[in-house]
Design a protein around this motif. Structure first.
Motif, short mmCIF file in Angstrom:
data_model
loop_
_atom_site.label_atom_id
_atom_site.label_comp_id
_atom_site.label_asym_id
_atom_site.label_seq_id
_atom_site.Cartn_x
_atom_site.Cartn_y
_atom_site.Cartn_z
N ARG A 49 0.82 -1.21 0.00
CA ARG A 49 0.00 0.00 0.00
C ARG A 49 0.86 1.26 0.00
NH1 ARG A 49 -4.52 1.98 4.43
NH2 ARG A 49 -5.21 3.82 3.25
N GLN B 281 0.45 4.21 -2.69
CA GLN B 281 0.17 5.58 -2.27
C GLN B 281 1.05 6.61 -2.99
OE1 GLN B 281 0.67 4.84 1.95
NE2 GLN B 281 -1.50 5.14 2.36
N THR C 54 -3.73 -4.41 -0.70
CA THR C 54 -3.91 -2.97 -0.45
C THR C 54 -5.37 -2.65 -0.18
OG1 THR C 54 -1.95 -2.10 -1.58
CG2 THR C 54 -3.90 -0.71 -1.60
N GLU D 266 -6.95 -0.95 3.28
CA GLU D 266 -7.86 0.21 3.26
C GLU D 266 -9.16 -0.11 3.99
OE1 GLU D 266 -6.49 1.84 -1.18
OE2 GLU D 266 -8.51 1.06 -0.85
#
Length: 399
Positions: free
Chosen positions: A33, A37, A208, A212
């Motif tokens: 992740r 990002q 990922t 989240e």
């Protein structure tokens, strides 16, 4: 509303042992992740509470992770392809994934590369997108019967796209042979003997979305989901996401249900037997992203150890889910979900409308305290077919 019965075969996982995987852990997911990002346009996809539908179905919460809003690609798959390609390039150029972005990787590539894969649409689109972002080539193979709209979406990203006259699994083998002959890099989300590193990275990239979701669930003041419904396919997404969720919550604290089309239910059959079972033939299900007959052994190990149940269902269950999400109950938000994306909510709806509702609710351990996490893995990636289902009533629940 009418009561009706759709085909749903539910198998308990008699081989459950709750053993988690170090490959698909919270630590690995958060590393993936952090990479995502850094990508231009990154933002977490919505976790949508369907409170009125939950009340109708007799559960506490239904939370839908809407992956149609992932990087404008209408599906979650790019999470795996982009991360795997980045890890591959880091290995090739001796770089640290924690310190690099796509922009830095692009400037470090010294010679043009070609990435090849087999896809039913969404994974290939993700690989093509990643190759385009890096200024590289992509060759995407698709099995017979693939929708022209999915082919066109890949072509628009500058990749070469070839539809074969074979089913998905035979196309995978053909892709591997062709890539080996041409010196291309294969970025495939299933694994076999001697090919496990890239599928592992892909599965880690998929997590990922789970990282989240866990963050979003906590922000809602919810301690944890009681249930998660995950689509089958080869088991890459299901394995990667379930591996992460069981590391966070504990396998025994999460009732996990793996859902597949009856025409391609290799994980269901493997779950019944306790070892990998392959399914052959055309696998002509509307759930194109799940039309896979040979389980990913990496994903299968996680599912064998940690999945609670396996479900094989008819295509009308997915079609029902598409209509339910696209025509929300009460004041719930509308979610545009494609054939493979909607099968989880479709299963919940099929249980609710079944004459044996109470029996099925008990079998799935669903009640008024249940908090159900569902992943809508794609939007209307085949708009023509989406409208045939939602507008025209194709694959009806009631004959």
């Amino acid at each position: 509303m009418s009561a009706f019965s759709l085909k749903m075969d539910i198998a308990e996982n008699r081989f459950f042992n709750g053993e988690t995987s170090t490959l698909f852990s919270r630590q690995q997911a958060q590393q993936a992740r952090r990479f995502h990002q850094k990508m231009t346009g990154y933002k977490p996809t919505p976790l949508v509470p369907l409170n009125e539908l939950a009340a109708l179905f007799g559960v506490k919460k239904i939370l839908v992770k809407d992956e149609s809003q992932r990087f404008g690609l209408n599906a979650f798959k790019m999470l795996g392809g982009s991360y795997a390609i980045a890890r591959l390039l880091c290995e090739k150029y001796h770089s640290d994934i924690n310190e690099l972005s796509f922009e830095k990787l692009k400037s470090s590539i010294k010679e043009k590369m070609t990435f090849a894969t087999t896809t039913d649409g969404n994974h290939g689109r993700g690989v093509a997108w990643a190759a385009q972002q890096l200024g590289q080539n992509a060759v995407i193979y698709m099995p017979k019967g693939s929708a022209q709209e999915r082919v066109d979406a890949i072509l628009r990203l500058g990749a070469e796209c070839i539809v074969t006259d074979m089913n998905y699994d035979d196309t995978v083998r053909f892709t591997m042979q062709t890539a080996l002959k041409n010196g291309w890099e294969v970025v495939q989300d299933t694994a076999w003997e001697g090919y496990t590193k890239i599928p592992t990275w892909i599965m880690q990239g998929y997590a990922t979305l789970a990282d989240e979701a866990v963050e979003q669930i906590a922000s809602m003041g919810i301690s944890r989901p009681t249930h998660v419904l995950l689509q089958g396919g080869v088991g890459a997404m299901a394995g990667g996401v379930l591996g992460y969720l069981t590391d966070v919550y504990g396998a025994k604290n999460l009732h996990s249900i793996i859902v597949e089309p009856a025409l391609a239910d290799c994980l269901y059959r493997s779950g019944v037997k306790g070892q990998i079972v392959n399914v052959g033939g055309d696998m002509a299900t509307i759930m194109a992203g799940l039309a896979c007959g040979e389980p990913n052994p990496l994903g299968w190990e996680v599912l064998r150890n940690c999945a609670t149940q396996f479900v094989s269902c008819q295509d009308a269950v997915a079609a029902l889910g598409m209509r339910v999400l696209g025509n929300p109950f009460g004041c719930d938000s509308r979610i545009i979900s494609g054939e493979s994306g909607a099968v989880g909510v479709g299963l919940l709806a099929a249980v609710h409308f079944n004459p044996q509702r109470e029996v099925l609710m008990h079998q799935l351990k669903l009640d008024s305290n249940s908090v159900v996490l569902v992943i809508s893995t794609e939007g209307d990636t085949d708009v023509k077919h989406y409208r045939e289902v939602v507008w025209e009533g194709k694959h009806p629940a009631v004959q």
